[in-house]
Design a protein around this motif. Structure first.
Motif, short mmCIF file in Angstrom:
data_model
loop_
_atom_site.label_atom_id
_atom_site.label_comp_id
_atom_site.label_asym_id
_atom_site.label_seq_id
_atom_site.Cartn_x
_atom_site.Cartn_y
_atom_site.Cartn_z
N PRO A 23 19.17 26.78 41.03
CA PRO A 23 19.88 27.90 41.64
C PRO A 23 18.97 29.11 41.74
N GLU A 24 19.21 29.91 42.77
CA GLU A 24 18.44 31.14 42.90
C GLU A 24 18.81 32.10 41.78
N GLN A 25 17.80 32.80 41.29
CA GLN A 25 18.03 33.75 40.22
C GLN A 25 18.32 35.11 40.84
N GLY A 26 19.58 35.40 41.07
CA GLY A 26 19.98 36.66 41.66
C GLY A 26 20.39 37.66 40.60
N HIS A 27 20.53 38.87 41.03
CA HIS A 27 20.96 39.95 40.14
C HIS A 27 22.48 39.89 40.00
N GLU A 28 22.96 39.94 38.78
CA GLU A 28 24.40 39.95 38.52
C GLU A 28 24.86 41.39 38.44
N LEU A 29 25.91 41.71 39.20
CA LEU A 29 26.45 43.08 39.19
C LEU A 29 27.15 43.39 37.87
N VAL A 30 27.82 42.41 37.31
CA VAL A 30 28.51 42.56 36.02
C VAL A 30 28.35 41.26 35.25
N PRO A 31 28.45 41.29 33.94
CA PRO A 31 28.42 40.04 33.19
C PRO A 31 29.68 39.22 33.46
N ARG A 32 29.61 37.94 33.20
CA ARG A 32 30.79 37.08 33.38
C ARG A 32 31.88 37.54 32.42
N PRO A 33 33.08 37.82 32.94
CA PRO A 33 34.15 38.31 32.07
C PRO A 33 34.76 37.19 31.23
N GLU A 34 35.39 37.60 30.15
CA GLU A 34 36.16 36.65 29.34
C GLU A 34 37.33 36.14 30.17
N ARG A 35 37.91 35.04 29.74
CA ARG A 35 39.04 34.47 30.49
C ARG A 35 40.35 35.12 30.03
N THR A 36 40.49 36.40 30.35
CA THR A 36 41.74 37.11 30.11
C THR A 36 42.07 37.87 31.39
N PRO A 37 43.35 38.06 31.67
CA PRO A 37 43.71 38.80 32.88
C PRO A 37 43.07 40.19 32.94
N GLU A 38 43.05 40.91 31.84
CA GLU A 38 42.50 42.26 31.84
C GLU A 38 40.99 42.25 32.08
N ALA A 39 40.27 41.35 31.44
CA ALA A 39 38.82 41.28 31.63
C ALA A 39 38.46 40.92 33.07
#
Length: 92
Positions: A23-39
């Protein structure tokens, strides 16, 4: 003796310029959120704030259907759907 690529071999397509299995190594705008509705909502607000209304409307539909059917699967599907949307948007 040189070996010719076999057309049906899995690695045959890797000989084409620009084709890779990595996969291409792109810039992530935000880290992967936790699996909660609020996150997931907070992450969506950062990467695609224009979609918050759509997310809220989808949540209300999922909640109503879950109550009507007595099945939590509708809410699990809703959360998974929006996790995927965040995942797509966070890697432009």
């Amino acid at each position: 003796m040189s070996s010719l690529p076999v057309p049906w071999a899995p690695e045959a397509h890797l000989k084409e310029p620009g084709v890779t299995t990595q996969p291409e190594q792109g810039h992530e705008l935000v880290p992967r959120p936790e699996r909660t509705p609020e996150a997931v909502r907070v992450a969506l607000a950062r990467v695609a704030p224009h979609r918050l209304g759509e997310m809220e409307q989808h949540k209300e539909q999922a909640l109503a259907t879950a109550i009507q059917d007595g099945k939590i699967g509708h809410l699990q599907h809703w959360l998974t759907h929006w996790q995927v949307q965040v995942e797509i948007e966070r890697r432009p």
